[in-house]
Scaffold this motif. Sequence first.
Motif, PDB file in Angstrom:
ATOM      1  N   VAL A 153      96.633  21.483  16.465  1.00 31.07           N
ATOM      2  CA  VAL A 153      97.105  23.029  16.742  1.00 31.07           C
ATOM      3  C   VAL A 153      96.326  23.794  15.808  1.00 31.07           C
ATOM      4  O   VAL A 153      96.427  23.374  14.652  1.00 31.07           O
ATOM      5  N   PHE A 154      95.811  24.867  16.365  1.00 35.25           N
ATOM      6  CA  PHE A 154      95.363  25.901  15.736  1.00 35.25           C
ATOM      7  C   PHE A 154      96.249  26.851  14.832  1.00 35.25           C
ATOM      8  O   PHE A 154      97.145  27.368  15.564  1.00 35.25           O
ATOM      9  N   GLN A 155      95.871  27.184  13.614  1.00 33.38           N
ATOM     10  CA  GLN A 155      96.561  28.384  12.938  1.00 33.38           C
ATOM     11  C   GLN A 155      96.666  29.386  13.945  1.00 33.38           C
ATOM     12  O   GLN A 155      97.716  30.272  13.872  1.00 33.38           O
ATOM     13  N   ASN A 156      95.562  29.915  14.563  1.00 27.24           N
ATOM     14  CA  ASN A 156      95.896  31.097  15.341  1.00 27.24           C
ATOM     15  C   ASN A 156      96.264  30.731  16.745  1.00 27.24           C
ATOM     16  O   ASN A 156      95.946  31.730  17.702  1.00 27.24           O
ATOM     17  N   TYR A 157      96.608  29.658  17.149  1.00 29.41           N
ATOM     18  CA  TYR A 157      97.122  29.211  18.563  1.00 29.41           C
ATOM     19  C   TYR A 157      95.795  28.922  19.307  1.00 29.41           C
ATOM     20  O   TYR A 157      95.708  27.889  20.135  1.00 29.41           O
ATOM     21  N   ALA A 158      94.885  29.802  19.632  1.00 28.53           N
ATOM     22  CA  ALA A 158      93.874  29.688  20.446  1.00 28.53           C
ATOM     23  C   ALA A 158      94.410  29.415  21.941  1.00 28.53           C
ATOM     24  O   ALA A 158      93.776  28.503  22.384  1.00 28.53           O
ATOM     25  N   LEU A 159      95.257  29.805  22.329  1.00 27.16           N
ATOM     26  CA  LEU A 159      95.634  29.588  23.775  1.00 27.16           C
ATOM     27  C   LEU A 159      94.628  30.083  24.743  1.00 27.16           C
ATOM     28  O   LEU A 159      93.795  31.191  24.360  1.00 27.16           O
ATOM     29  N   TYR A 160      94.371  29.480  25.669  1.00 24.14           N
ATOM     30  CA  TYR A 160      93.614  30.086  26.812  1.00 24.14           C
ATOM     31  C   TYR A 160      94.220  31.325  27.717  1.00 24.14           C
ATOM     32  O   TYR A 160      95.212  30.922  28.226  1.00 24.14           O
ATOM     33  N   PRO A 161      93.608  32.422  27.356  1.00 28.36           N
ATOM     34  CA  PRO A 161      94.610  33.464  27.977  1.00 28.36           C
ATOM     35  C   PRO A 161      94.742  33.646  29.504  1.00 28.36           C
ATOM     36  O   PRO A 161      95.468  34.296  30.121  1.00 28.36           O
ATOM     37  N   HIS A 162      93.712  33.038  30.039  1.00 23.42           N
ATOM     38  CA  HIS A 162      93.917  33.092  31.750  1.00 23.42           C
ATOM     39  C   HIS A 162      94.469  31.914  32.240  1.00 23.42           C
ATOM     40  O   HIS A 162      94.415  31.978  33.307  1.00 23.42           O
ATOM     41  N   MET A 163      95.076  31.357  31.362  1.00 27.38           N
ATOM     42  CA  MET A 163      95.877  30.060  32.316  1.00 27.38           C
ATOM     43  C   MET A 163      97.354  30.111  31.741  1.00 27.38           C
ATOM     44  O   MET A 163      97.842  30.613  30.687  1.00 27.38           O
ATOM     45  N   THR A 164      98.215  30.000  32.523  1.00 30.00           N
ATOM     46  CA  THR A 164      99.733  30.047  32.318  1.00 30.00           C
ATOM     47  C   THR A 164      99.795  28.986  31.424  1.00 30.00           C
ATOM     48  O   THR A 164      99.097  28.039  31.056  1.00 30.00           O
ATOM     49  N   VAL A 165     101.030  29.004  30.857  1.00 26.69           N
ATOM     50  CA  VAL A 165     101.321  28.010  29.737  1.00 26.69           C
ATOM     51  C   VAL A 165     101.635  26.650  30.209  1.00 26.69           C
ATOM     52  O   VAL A 165     100.769  25.746  29.608  1.00 26.69           O
ATOM     53  N   PHE A 166     101.798  26.334  31.482  1.00 27.13           N
ATOM     54  CA  PHE A 166     101.575  25.124  32.012  1.00 27.13           C
ATOM     55  C   PHE A 166     100.047  24.578  32.091  1.00 27.13           C
ATOM     56  O   PHE A 166      99.933  23.388  31.562  1.00 27.13           O
ATOM     57  N   ASP A 167      99.090  25.331  32.676  1.00 35.82           N
ATOM     58  CA  ASP A 167      97.909  25.114  32.551  1.00 35.82           C
ATOM     59  C   ASP A 167      97.130  24.893  31.255  1.00 35.82           C
ATOM     60  O   ASP A 167      96.606  24.035  31.075  1.00 35.82           O
ATOM     61  N   ASN A 168      97.845  25.864  30.235  1.00 35.43           N
ATOM     62  CA  ASN A 168      97.443  25.270  29.051  1.00 35.43           C
ATOM     63  C   ASN A 168      97.674  24.028  28.343  1.00 35.43           C
ATOM     64  O   ASN A 168      96.888  23.203  27.954  1.00 35.43           O
ATOM     65  N   LEU A 169      98.908  23.408  28.797  1.00 36.44           N
ATOM     66  CA  LEU A 169      99.303  22.369  28.349  1.00 36.44           C
ATOM     67  C   LEU A 169      98.537  20.931  29.222  1.00 36.44           C
ATOM     68  O   LEU A 169      98.248  20.070  28.435  1.00 36.44           O
ATOM     69  N   ALA A 170      98.343  21.653  30.429  1.00 38.79           N
ATOM     70  CA  ALA A 170      97.822  20.445  31.351  1.00 38.79           C
ATOM     71  C   ALA A 170      96.310  20.232  31.173  1.00 38.79           C
ATOM     72  O   ALA A 170      95.621  19.404  31.634  1.00 38.79           O
ATOM     73  N   PHE A 171      95.724  21.260  30.554  1.00 41.06           N
ATOM     74  CA  PHE A 171      94.089  21.429  30.628  1.00 41.06           C
ATOM     75  C   PHE A 171      93.670  20.166  30.123  1.00 41.06           C
ATOM     76  O   PHE A 171      92.399  19.493  30.770  1.00 41.06           O
ATOM     77  N   GLY A 172      93.827  19.456  28.880  1.00 33.89           N
ATOM     78  CA  GLY A 172      93.312  18.394  28.317  1.00 33.89           C
ATOM     79  C   GLY A 172      93.428  17.404  29.253  1.00 33.89           C
ATOM     80  O   GLY A 172      92.496  16.553  29.339  1.00 33.89           O
ATOM     81  N   LEU A 173      94.709  17.130  29.860  1.00 34.86           N
ATOM     82  CA  LEU A 173      94.740  15.998  30.805  1.00 34.86           C
ATOM     83  C   LEU A 173      94.277  16.010  31.915  1.00 34.86           C
ATOM     84  O   LEU A 173      93.597  15.058  32.442  1.00 34.86           O
ATOM     85  N   LYS A 174      94.015  17.191  32.504  1.00 32.08           N
ATOM     86  CA  LYS A 174      93.119  17.255  33.704  1.00 32.08           C
ATOM     87  C   LYS A 174      91.755  17.058  33.541  1.00 32.08           C
ATOM     88  O   LYS A 174      91.173  16.145  34.087  1.00 32.08           O
ATOM     89  N   LEU A 175      91.244  17.231  32.229  1.00 30.06           N
ATOM     90  CA  LEU A 175      89.912  17.053  32.175  1.00 30.06           C
ATOM     91  C   LEU A 175      89.968  15.531  31.815  1.00 30.06           C
ATOM     92  O   LEU A 175      88.565  14.869  32.217  1.00 30.06           O
ATOM     93  N   ALA A 176      90.702  14.729  31.338  1.00 31.39           N
ATOM     94  CA  ALA A 176      90.592  13.446  31.211  1.00 31.39           C
ATOM     95  C   ALA A 176      91.055  12.663  32.585  1.00 31.39           C
ATOM     96  O   ALA A 176      90.685  11.412  32.485  1.00 31.39           O
ATOM     97  N   GLY A 177      91.119  13.413  33.530  1.00 26.48           N
ATOM     98  CA  GLY A 177      91.321  12.689  34.691  1.00 26.48           C
ATOM     99  C   GLY A 177      92.915  11.969  35.181  1.00 26.48           C
ATOM    100  O   GLY A 177      93.082  11.408  35.825  1.00 26.48           O
ATOM    101  N   THR A 178      93.678  12.746  34.281  1.00 25.72           N
ATOM    102  CA  THR A 178      95.146  12.182  34.347  1.00 25.72           C
ATOM    103  C   THR A 178      95.638  12.389  35.895  1.00 25.72           C
ATOM    104  O   THR A 178      95.601  13.489  36.243  1.00 25.72           O
ATOM    105  N   PRO A 179      96.509  11.644  36.435  1.00 29.82           N
ATOM    106  CA  PRO A 179      97.021  12.024  37.762  1.00 29.82           C
ATOM    107  C   PRO A 179      97.936  12.936  37.458  1.00 29.82           C
ATOM    108  O   PRO A 179      98.803  13.248  36.711  1.00 29.82           O
ATOM    109  N   ARG A 180      98.064  13.760  38.907  1.00 28.21           N
ATOM    110  CA  ARG A 180      98.901  14.928  38.762  1.00 28.21           C
ATOM    111  C   ARG A 180     100.380  14.631  38.463  1.00 28.21           C
ATOM    112  O   ARG A 180     100.651  15.376  37.777  1.00 28.21           O
ATOM    113  N   ALA A 181     101.050  13.436  38.754  1.00 26.99           N
ATOM    114  CA  ALA A 181     102.308  13.242  38.623  1.00 26.99           C
ATOM    115  C   ALA A 181     102.521  13.097  37.220  1.00 26.99           C
ATOM    116  O   ALA A 181     103.604  13.656  36.522  1.00 26.99           O
TER     117      ALA A 181
END
Lengths: 295, 375, 375, 408, 259
Positions: B81-109
């Motif tokens: 967790v970064f001190q300055n957050y470093a959120l991805y400005p172009h993604m919704t909160v959901f996508d910010n959270l899901a990004f790492g999982l998507k990259l890891a190929g986690t199933p949608r559900a």
Amino acid sequence: MYENRRIGFLFVLPFVLGVLGFKLFPFVMSFALSFTQYDVFSPPEFIGLQNYVELATQDRMFRKSLGVTLLFVVLAVPLRVGFALFIAHVLNFKLRGINFFRSAFYLPSILGGSIAVAVLWRFIFSQHGLVNSLLVRAGFEPILWLADEHYAIWTIVTLFTWQFGSSMVIFLAALQNVPQSLYEAAEIDGASKWQQFTRITVPLITPVIFFNLIMQMVHGFQEFNGPYMVTEGGPLHATYVLSLYIYEECFKYFNLGYGAALSWVMFALIGALSAFSFWSSKYWVFYAGEKEARQ
Amino acid sequence: MAQLSLKKIEKTYPNGFKAVHGVDLEVRDGEFMVFVGPSGCAKSTLLRMVAGLESISGGELAIGGRVVNQLPAKQRGIAMVFQNYALYPHMTVFDNLAFGLKLAGTPRAEIQARVGEAAKLLEMEHLLERYPKQLSGGQAQRVAVGRAIVKRPGVFLFDEPLSNLDAKLRASMRARLTDLHRTLRESGRPSTVVYVTHDQVEAMTMGERICVLKDGTIQQVDTPAVLYERPANAFVAGFIGSPEMNLHAVQVTTDGGALSWGGLTLPLPVSRQALLHSRAGRQVILGLRPEHLGALPTHAGAVPLPGTLRFVENMGSEVFVHADIGGLPFTARIAPDVLGDLAGKNRGDGHVFHLQAAALHLFDADSGVNLCTLH
Amino acid sequence: MAQLSLKKIEKTYPNGFKAVHGVDLEVRDGEFMVFVGPSGCAKSTLLRMVAGLESISGGELAIGGRVVNQLPAKQRGIAMVFQNYALYPHMTVFDNLAFGLKLAGTPRAEIQARVGEAAKLLEMEHLLERYPKQLSGGQAQRVAVGRAIVKRPGVFLFDEPLSNLDAKLRASMRARLTDLHRTLRESGRPSTVVYVTHDQVEAMTMGERICVLKDGTIQQVDTPAVLYERPANAFVAGFIGSPEMNLHAVQVTTDGGALSWGGLTLPLPVSRQALLHSRAGRQVILGLRPEHLGALPTHAGAVPLPGTLRFVENMGSEVFVHADIGGLPFTARIAPDVLGDLAGKNRGDGHVFHLQAAALHLFDADSGVNLCTLH
Amino acid sequence: AEPVTLRFLWWGGGDRHKRTLAAIAAFEARNPGVRIRAEYMGSVGYLEKLTMQMVGGTEPDLMQINWAWLNMFSRHGNGFLDLGTQREALALDEFSDEDLRICTVGGKLNGLPVSYTARIFLWNSASFGRAGLPVPTTWDELFAAGEPFGRALGERAYPIDGEIYDMLLLAQAYVFQQHGSPYVHPSEPRVAMSAAALLDWVKTYKRLFTSRAATPVPYRASLGGAEKPLEQQPDWVVGRWGGTYTWDTVLRSRLSTLDAQQKLDVGPFLTLPGAKNSGMFGRPTALFAISKRTRHPALAARFLNFLLADPGAARLLGLTRGVPSAASAYRVLDEARLLPALELKAYRQIAAQREAGRIDLPSMRFEDARFRRFLREIFELLGYDRISESDAARRLMDDGNALLARIK
Amino acid sequence: MMLYPILWLVGASFKSNAEIFSEIGFWPSRFDIAAYVKGWKTSSEYTFATYFLNSFLIVVPRIVVTVISCVLVAYAFARWEFPGRKFLFSVMVTTIMLPHIILRIPQYLMFKEFGWLDGYLPLIVPSAFATDTFFVFMLVQFLRAIPRDMEEAAIIDGCNPLQLLLYVIVPLLKPAIVSVIVFQFIWTMNDFMGPLIYLSSVEKYPVSLALKMTMGATEEVEWASAIAISVVALIPSVAVFFAAQKHFIEGATSSGIKG
Ligand SMILES: Nc1ncnc2c1ncn2[C@@H]1O[C@H](COP(=O)(O)OP(=O)(O)OP(=O)(O)O)[C@@H](O)[C@H]1O
Ligand SMILES: Nc1ncnc2c1ncn2[C@@H]1O[C@H](COP(=O)(O)OP(=O)(O)OP(=O)(O)O)[C@@H](O)[C@H]1O
Ligand SMILES: [Mg+2]
Ligand SMILES: [Mg+2]
């Protein structure tokens, strides 16, 4: 503060004056000319829609060159922009000697339409040129690149792509505005370099990608140097792009009215495509500095 | 297995600034380690080096027993967790959270489930469709925490993850993070946590051990209780505890049996006298926690000392009294019901304070080393 | 003259989200006003509206008696510290501080002096030549504060200016800012301050008045002591104070003389009974500050209540005891020396706690309104 | 007094610039108070620039133009100053009647020719030597040379090279000799050849390639098209190509890139036995014309005359614009032995035919840009075998007539 | 592949005519700077020193006015709200799309009316009115990608709109502005048609015109010196690019604020 209407307008004033002063008259005049028959040396003669009618119904050459132009744009623009983006990305790494490579990649664009390019392209694509010797070595039949109706377009597509330097520079500049911290976050999230590129870099520089796409599309439609110097529109008009046609109508056959009509058709075409792009940009271009994010 | 081992870690920034000076530290697998230290002491730098975001100028960093100095961040099995957050400005909160999982190929559900869970934990289910710039500071910070949590990594690195939250929410987050850590450990998938904070309460309540840093060196690493009760040196003593410990250079009397300053003499308990034999007539640093200075003689053995009232801060549940005693400023922390007549006094009024001499700390005047804990 | 007056201020974000719902507030000239409230309650939004960075959707905002709804930011005579710092990345720290002064045409020497002064105040003289990207989080935050201070404006707007600082530094900053405010007032150039914070200590010690916000509406505006002792409603009660007040819905006995829950009955002092007449047999919310729950019968009139120990947090100077009493979770805040035999007990062990019934708060079960302060 | 200034625009290469500047200096020396402002450039963009100036009415007082441009700039003879009005200043008798006639549009003398050029055969005699063949002197020898030339020098070697336009002219020369008629009527906007002649033209053109006498069209195109002059072709530089059919004015530049092993020669003009016409294709190279807006017509005419017909100027200018058309200028050069042998040989060959009246003046329309494109298109299709010979002949007739009517 | 043309050019400047057109390699058989000397002297009344000077007389003012006007206009489009913004923006984008060739004659006639022919004004003045819409569009896009945080801070600091532009936006836009400068430099240096049409006097020719000045259609060309001088003509562009590149890869925000 940005709501202050007067100040905003004050800032665009130069443009408004510029357009009125330097663009409007030529624009209107060229539009007017498209309804005339005008050979430069005698006064234009109004002929109504005749130019447009002829162009739409009789002019085989127009149809041919329109097809060539569209094909060219479809092939060359994505190639140039894609290539520029990719190389810019690679060149953005802070490696040793990277300055040299950046300059090297920009060189072709500095050369522009100089003689060296024409001579060089002949060396590369002639029957005994570089490309063919590679083909032969790889066990293929050599191809008469400049003389083959089907392949000639590739020589100018390659040339157009090869001069990707300006787009690259613009991308390089755009890459600077992507905060380092986002790459760090993505790195932690497990994104490979490639994924960082596609998921972070690309979305964040979509405004500039969009710009480059639009501009290169415009340039693609107006590309003149390659077909003019390298293939001369040939063989069998396989590279006879619209801009070459317009040029010849205007400055070889002095048929300015018709040339203007051709130009405006091309203009309408680019305009329509751009309008479409602008419309679509709502869905894929992300503006961090815009007051509102997409909904 | 995700213990961290830092051996002689150093960091010099490109501008020549040496931020970390040979840090040695072992964080056990599944341990909750808290980093505290003044602003600029290199907490973030250390975290970033562990994460693999900052190159290591010297020393050896091992995660799970494997030296990772050269390993890229994404292969280290960490979340940060970064001190300055470093959120991805172009993604919704959901996508910010899901990004790492998507990259890891986690199933949608599974992504849906894990993001939903994290959002619930962090009280931000209603924000999932927003973009970062539509969030308040605290909301953004929660998203940053969520992004780490959903990944369930071996090592968590938190850089002041709750600093933008209000006390109430922070308390609940604190409890939830501690819970999460405990649950993971109990379920046999322990996560090692390195947690940077400025918050005393967080440090004291969350950390199994606390590492106190100063100017890129470690001052002390130990459990919260030990740090509070037996600080290794004056710096740690002053840093841990709020309001901070009263620290003043004073004179040891020539017989070594008392301290004196500003015309006052403070007799020492016998246990303390032994320490000062060799320092008779020299200076030491006196350390006194505010809670050991009272307005009334409620404690046996408290030494009465006359002082002058400066000002009073009422925290509701307790009162911070600032007074001059023997010309030195002292802070006392007193429950409102044992203020006695102090309650009605004003700036400049005199009052006799009561100092619990048995709770006194003594530090070397030069090195700051705690004399009481020396052997 | 820089009093602020907010009349029915509203804010609707372009995405349709209504962040501020008709806020009425007067901040007197030279007053130190603190905004607190849960994350996302619109503190920053309000501040940004006062600053002129966010358009005002409804209502009237006046500074120094003059309606400024349409006035550009720079003519409002304010300085602001941003929650995300917003430092100029292309300027050194010095230039960041000096920028506003330069714009105002302040003479060089004066700029030097004022920047130097601010840098000293904020302990960052050694950072003046750095660029923002070379700063730690806390250092960046101090620069942001410095940028506001050097300007000496009529109105200061601080958005969580100390959240990234360590306790020690934060305490000293707190004192310095308070001092600064006081000095300015005493020198006859009072500055009005609006200060957003999540820190209880900051709110309680710095604010002359505190404004508690929730979901874009004001819950209560008053001095810290009043807020702590007479919270207007359960929300304020729960929000102010740390650890937070124990708040639980309980049953009023049919005679209205006691509260009951989980098989326990808590007889009420007479003063409280009067309030509950009309609610006999109905629910109310009980509010009890942790310090009013003891381990020993140290206070007269404390009601003994049996409970079960859950866990204990030792803060050094005090101990937070978490226990179940009548099936509801309670937190007690107890000085280490009055823990009695609780000190040796473990999770699940029973203990009789002592509740100071006279300090009890009672809130309406539906509206949350404080029944004790109703007239 | 203010000096009178004349603007003079020309295109050319380095040598031409230098010599022309010298001539200007000489003129200025001889005419105090006159200043000639030299506006000179390369050939690229010249037409565009001149067009702009003509449209804007800002053209210089004196300018160099191509003969074929008369048809655009001065369709009815009113585009330029009628030199007939400045007879006193001009030594018109220096020019042959024919020269004057071809510069006259609508009865008005629009300019004076600098020199005359025609298509000739240039041979690399060294190549033929290596191939063990004589330099062709008849059509049959040319057609016959293809196979042995290739056998001897390799499959990339051909006895004669030319771009599409060169080759269609070459074939036209053959048909002209055979049928006695050029493709386009010299004065009327119509096709002059008979259908049979057209078919022969097409056939001869194809025969150039089937007999392997000339570089095949696709191969030639693959080396870079019309705008890549022969001297820039490696095959020419190293002597794989044995010759070319080209203007005599470009002789120097064709020669300029040949490597040391090659030797360039002017061959006899291939002629059919019993030819009805020389078949030679010739026309003036460039003209000097005077703006109809000039404020000093007399002075401009005097300067023009100086450039073309003054002995001193002739000596200074030399061959930079080809062998002069003006008789006295030619004499000066000839006497001063300023004419290199090759140039002289070509000149004599052309002059002989001209004097014999065996070169018909081509129609200006034949050189019209649009018409050229039309011809190129048909013959390119032929070169690529995309059109049958009869279809090509028919299009040459029908479409040719239509186009000629359109461009008038 | 990227460097080949340059190497070939440099090599060719030492070659004989025959070598140039028959050898694909770039290594010449001899080294002799005579071609450079000759090319520099030119066959006109002026040396290339004059032509370079002329080029700079066009390029430098043009860059200055371009940057000023384009940044101003881009700033307005990207940040300010004013009536007709959308409309003017589309007008701007539109003007890029009409083939320029067709505007050539009308423009020529216009400048003739202004009496600007045979001078540098037609080449410079339009740029002062942000008519290089390519750049405006480009800057707009860049600006729209930069968050407004810093600007808000500056507004509070008391910046007026111009100061905001100068002290905050321009530094943040630096990479883009530098590329504008580089492009304008190189494109103007290479521009052939503009000077060709508007300039008549040889003493006013810029390099791009002078380079092709000795390419007559029929005469023999000394390729080595023609190429040599075109190599020399490339030097300023290459130098400018080289000097500028560190700026467009080191944006002010390049690594942003870390903490
Ligand atoms: N890129 C850099 N270049 C030079 N010095 C740097 C750089 N980044 C950080 N520093 C310096 O290194 C020291 C440690 O920085 P770091 O960010 O680790 O501090 P920190 O302990 O996280 O502080 P905080 O609590 O304020 O966030 C600071 O003095 C900081 O100024
Ligand atoms: N641009 C925006 N568009 C839509 N909603 C927004 C926008 N900015 C803020 N909000 C929402 O408005 C509410 C108030 O935000 P604000 O930033 O004022 O909160 P805050 O009180 O400062 O919170 P924190 O303490 O977390 O900083 C939040 O719910 C936030 O999500
Ligand atoms: Mg930090
Ligand atoms: Mg906020």
